[in-house]
Design an enzyme around this catalytic site. Structure first.
Site, PDB file in Angstrom:
ATOM      1  N   ASP A   1       0.817  -1.209   0.000  1.00  0.00           N
ATOM      2  CA  ASP A   1       0.000   0.000   0.000  1.00  0.00           C
ATOM      3  C   ASP A   1       0.854   1.264   0.000  1.00  0.00           C
ATOM      4  OD1 ASP A   1       0.935  -0.384   2.587  1.00  0.00           O
ATOM      5  OD2 ASP A   1      -1.031  -0.753   3.445  1.00  0.00           O
TER       6      ASP A   1
ATOM      7  N   ASN B   1      -7.489  -2.736  14.068  1.00  0.00           N
ATOM      8  CA  ASN B   1      -8.901  -2.972  13.706  1.00  0.00           C
ATOM      9  C   ASN B   1      -9.054  -4.166  12.748  1.00  0.00           C
ATOM     10  OD1 ASN B   1      -7.889  -1.961  11.335  1.00  0.00           O
ATOM     11  ND2 ASN B   1      -9.211  -0.155  11.234  1.00  0.00           N
TER      12      ASN B   1
ATOM     13  N   HIS C   1      -7.348  -4.626   9.948  1.00  0.00           N
ATOM     14  CA  HIS C   1      -7.090  -4.342   8.525  1.00  0.00           C
ATOM     15  C   HIS C   1      -5.824  -5.036   8.042  1.00  0.00           C
ATOM     16  CE1 HIS C   1      -4.650  -0.408   9.333  1.00  0.00           C
ATOM     17  NE2 HIS C   1      -3.814  -1.314   8.897  1.00  0.00           N
TER      18      HIS C   1
ATOM     19  N   GLU D   1      -9.646  -1.710   4.935  1.00  0.00           N
ATOM     20  CA  GLU D   1     -10.239  -1.339   6.216  1.00  0.00           C
ATOM     21  C   GLU D   1     -11.563  -2.085   6.426  1.00  0.00           C
ATOM     22  OE1 GLU D   1      -8.535   0.296   8.231  1.00  0.00           O
ATOM     23  OE2 GLU D   1      -7.963   2.311   7.597  1.00  0.00           O
TER      24      GLU D   1
END
Ligand code: GLP
Length: 243
Positions: free
Chosen positions: A67, A136, A138, A143
């Protein structure tokens, strides 16, 4: 999934570094998928050391990072591209044109995502994908959301993801980009072998959700349950029962 739990994060980094070096020795044109974040820093340092000790030649290795931030290009000191330069590429001497990276400042971001998919495909796909995980759940910048994207795409970053990345921007949250580009979940799941790294108690809840919960877009990492060759490398903190 294979689960390996280590007493210390350093032991984990050493074990994975040896596995990566062995993979390169067995296949000099290995295609690696790589993460950023704090977790892989020990691995990257260990890879630099082991590469020197074993005189491993990385010149034919190809890499694709997961990313990048939208709005930053590869020369920007805060970009993931420059993070990789500092943490790994300079130490192991990857051939510059073998480094695959998303350009967060491309004029047409949709075309940039398509270009990345084509580049991964024309390299023959990713042999060994190394992943971190967000608090979280991800993966890359995939996400938690009502739906996940299969292919490389543009994504709005969650507040907790921006906060976790603030250190790259001198701790100034206002400077952390609000969007990223990320490989999609199908892009990641097409990798032949996947190793996910997680260290520290702050990852324990995400690990439990990923391992023991249902496959759900609310925990993108849970999709790894679908892959036939995933190894989780954890320290004790990441495998404690979340409070
Ligand atoms: C970032 C990256 C992810 C990484 C995650 C975890 O958001 N985009 O690829 O896995 O953070 O980072 P850390 O290892 O610092 O906890």
């Amino acid at each position: 999934m294979n689960i390996l739990v280590f007493d210390q994060a350093g032991q984990l980094a050493g074990a994975l570094a040896r596995r990566v070096i062995e993979a390169i020795l067995a296949r000099p044109d290995l295609v690696l998928g790589l993460p950023t974040g704090r977790t892989p820093q020990l691995l990257y340092a260990e890879l630099g050391t082991l590469t020197c000790e074993t005189r491993t030649d990385w010149s034919a290795v190809r890499t694709f990072n997961l990313d990048e931030f939208v709005g930053l290009d590869g020369r920007d000191p805060e970009s993931y591209r420059q993070y990789m330069e500092r943490q790994l590429f300079a130490g192991v001497r990857v051939t510059p044109h073998h480094v695959g990276f998303l350009d967060g400042k491309a004029s047409d971001l949709e075309e940039e995502c398509d270009r990345y998919e084509r580049a991964i495909a024309s390299a023959g796909g990713i042999d060994l994908m190394i992943l971190g995980i967000g608090v979280n759940g991800h993966i890359g910048f995939n996400e938690p959301a009502p739906g996940l994207q299969a292919r490389t795409h543009r994504v709005a970053l969650c507040p907790e993801t921006r906060a976790a990345n603030a250190a790259l921007f001198d701790g100034d949250l206002s400077r952390v980009p609000t969007e990223g580009l990320s490989m999609g979940m199908a892009t990641i799941l097409r990798s032949r072998t996947i190793v996910l790294l997680a260290t520290g108690e702050e990852k324990a809840a995400a690990m439990t959700a990923m391992l023991e919960g249902p496959i759900t877009t609310a925990v993108p990492a849970s999709f790894l349950q679908l892959h036939p060759d995933v190894t989780l490398m954890l320290d004790r903190g990441a495998r404690t029962s979340p409070r």
